[in-house]
Design a protein around this motif. Structure first.
Motif, PDB file in Angstrom:
ATOM      1  N   LYS A 138       0.834  -1.207   0.000  1.00 13.43           N
ATOM      2  CA  LYS A 138       0.000   0.000   0.000  1.00 13.43           C
ATOM      3  C   LYS A 138       0.867   1.255   0.000  1.00 13.43           C
ATOM      4  O   LYS A 138       0.620   2.194  -0.751  1.00 13.43           O
ATOM      5  N   MET A 139       1.909   1.260   0.845  1.00 13.34           N
ATOM      6  CA  MET A 139       2.809   2.414   0.924  1.00 13.34           C
ATOM      7  C   MET A 139       3.481   2.665  -0.426  1.00 13.34           C
ATOM      8  O   MET A 139       3.528   3.800  -0.905  1.00 13.34           O
ATOM      9  N   VAL A 140       4.012   1.608  -1.039  1.00 11.08           N
ATOM     10  CA  VAL A 140       4.701   1.744  -2.321  1.00 11.08           C
ATOM     11  C   VAL A 140       3.729   2.250  -3.391  1.00 11.08           C
ATOM     12  O   VAL A 140       4.083   3.117  -4.203  1.00 11.08           O
ATOM     13  N   ALA A 141       2.503   1.747  -3.388  1.00  7.38           N
ATOM     14  CA  ALA A 141       1.509   2.194  -4.362  1.00  7.38           C
ATOM     15  C   ALA A 141       1.187   3.682  -4.182  1.00  7.38           C
ATOM     16  O   ALA A 141       1.018   4.409  -5.161  1.00  7.38           O
ATOM     17  N   MET A 142       1.127   4.138  -2.934  1.00  5.67           N
ATOM     18  CA  MET A 142       0.781   5.546  -2.666  1.00  5.67           C
ATOM     19  C   MET A 142       1.951   6.488  -2.924  1.00  5.67           C
ATOM     20  O   MET A 142       1.747   7.626  -3.336  1.00  5.67           O
ATOM     21  N   THR A 143       3.181   6.031  -2.665  1.00  4.88           N
ATOM     22  CA  THR A 143       4.329   6.939  -2.682  1.00  4.88           C
ATOM     23  C   THR A 143       5.274   6.719  -3.857  1.00  4.88           C
ATOM     24  O   THR A 143       6.090   7.584  -4.149  1.00  4.88           O
ATOM     25  N   ARG A 144       5.215   5.538  -4.472  1.00  3.12           N
ATOM     26  CA  ARG A 144       6.182   5.131  -5.488  1.00  3.12           C
ATOM     27  C   ARG A 144       7.596   5.086  -4.914  1.00  3.12           C
ATOM     28  O   ARG A 144       8.575   5.250  -5.629  1.00  3.12           O
ATOM     29  N   ARG A 145       7.692   4.868  -3.598  1.00  6.08           N
ATOM     30  CA  ARG A 145       8.975   4.756  -2.913  1.00  6.08           C
ATOM     31  C   ARG A 145       8.974   3.478  -2.087  1.00  6.08           C
ATOM     32  O   ARG A 145       7.943   3.071  -1.564  1.00  6.08           O
ATOM     33  N   THR A 146      10.167   2.894  -1.933  1.00  2.00           N
ATOM     34  CA  THR A 146      10.284   1.675  -1.133  1.00  2.00           C
ATOM     35  C   THR A 146      10.984   1.928   0.197  1.00  2.00           C
ATOM     36  O   THR A 146      11.052   1.047   1.040  1.00  2.00           O
ATOM     37  N   SER A 147      11.533   3.127   0.379  1.00  2.00           N
ATOM     38  CA  SER A 147      12.276   3.435   1.597  1.00  2.00           C
ATOM     39  C   SER A 147      11.349   3.947   2.699  1.00  2.00           C
ATOM     40  O   SER A 147      10.255   4.435   2.427  1.00  2.00           O
ATOM     41  N   VAL A 148      11.811   3.795   3.927  1.00  2.07           N
ATOM     42  CA  VAL A 148      11.087   4.328   5.077  1.00  2.07           C
ATOM     43  C   VAL A 148      11.991   5.303   5.807  1.00  2.07           C
ATOM     44  O   VAL A 148      13.212   5.217   5.671  1.00  2.07           O
TER      45      VAL A 148
END
Length: 94
Positions: free
Chosen positions: A51-61
């Motif tokens: 969900k995070m990757v889909a919303m942000t197009r980022r894999t880092s935290v």
């Protein structure tokens, strides 16, 4: 979710993992300002990571959202703070 769970949606949501020093730095900065947040641990829930990757197009935290606006990571949040844009966002101003 942790830090502060409540019935109302949190104005700050942070996607994190257990071993992320920038996540700790972001939470410490927000805590020093008296802010609370909802924490989403993507290392414990692969669906939340997707969900995070889909919303942000980022894999880092961390990935930080304030009032539904994607701020980015810790460095992005600090740059926004230095530019004077963090306070209005936290206050709900456009």
């Amino acid at each position: 979710m942790s830090a502060t769970e409540s019935a109302a949606p949190e104005k700050i949501v942070i996607y994190t993992t257990a071993i992320c020093p920038y996540c700790v730095a972001a939470k410490n900065f927000l805590k020093s300002r008296g802010e609370t947040w909802a924490e989403v641990r993507i290392d414990l829930d692969p669906a939340e990571r997707e969900k995070m990757v889909a919303m942000t197009r980022r894999t880092s935290v961390p990935q930080i959202f304030i009032r539904g606006t994607h701020v980015g990571g810790y460095d992005d949040m600090m740059a926004l703070h230095r530019a004077g844009g963090l306070e209005p966002l936290l206050a709900g101003q456009p």
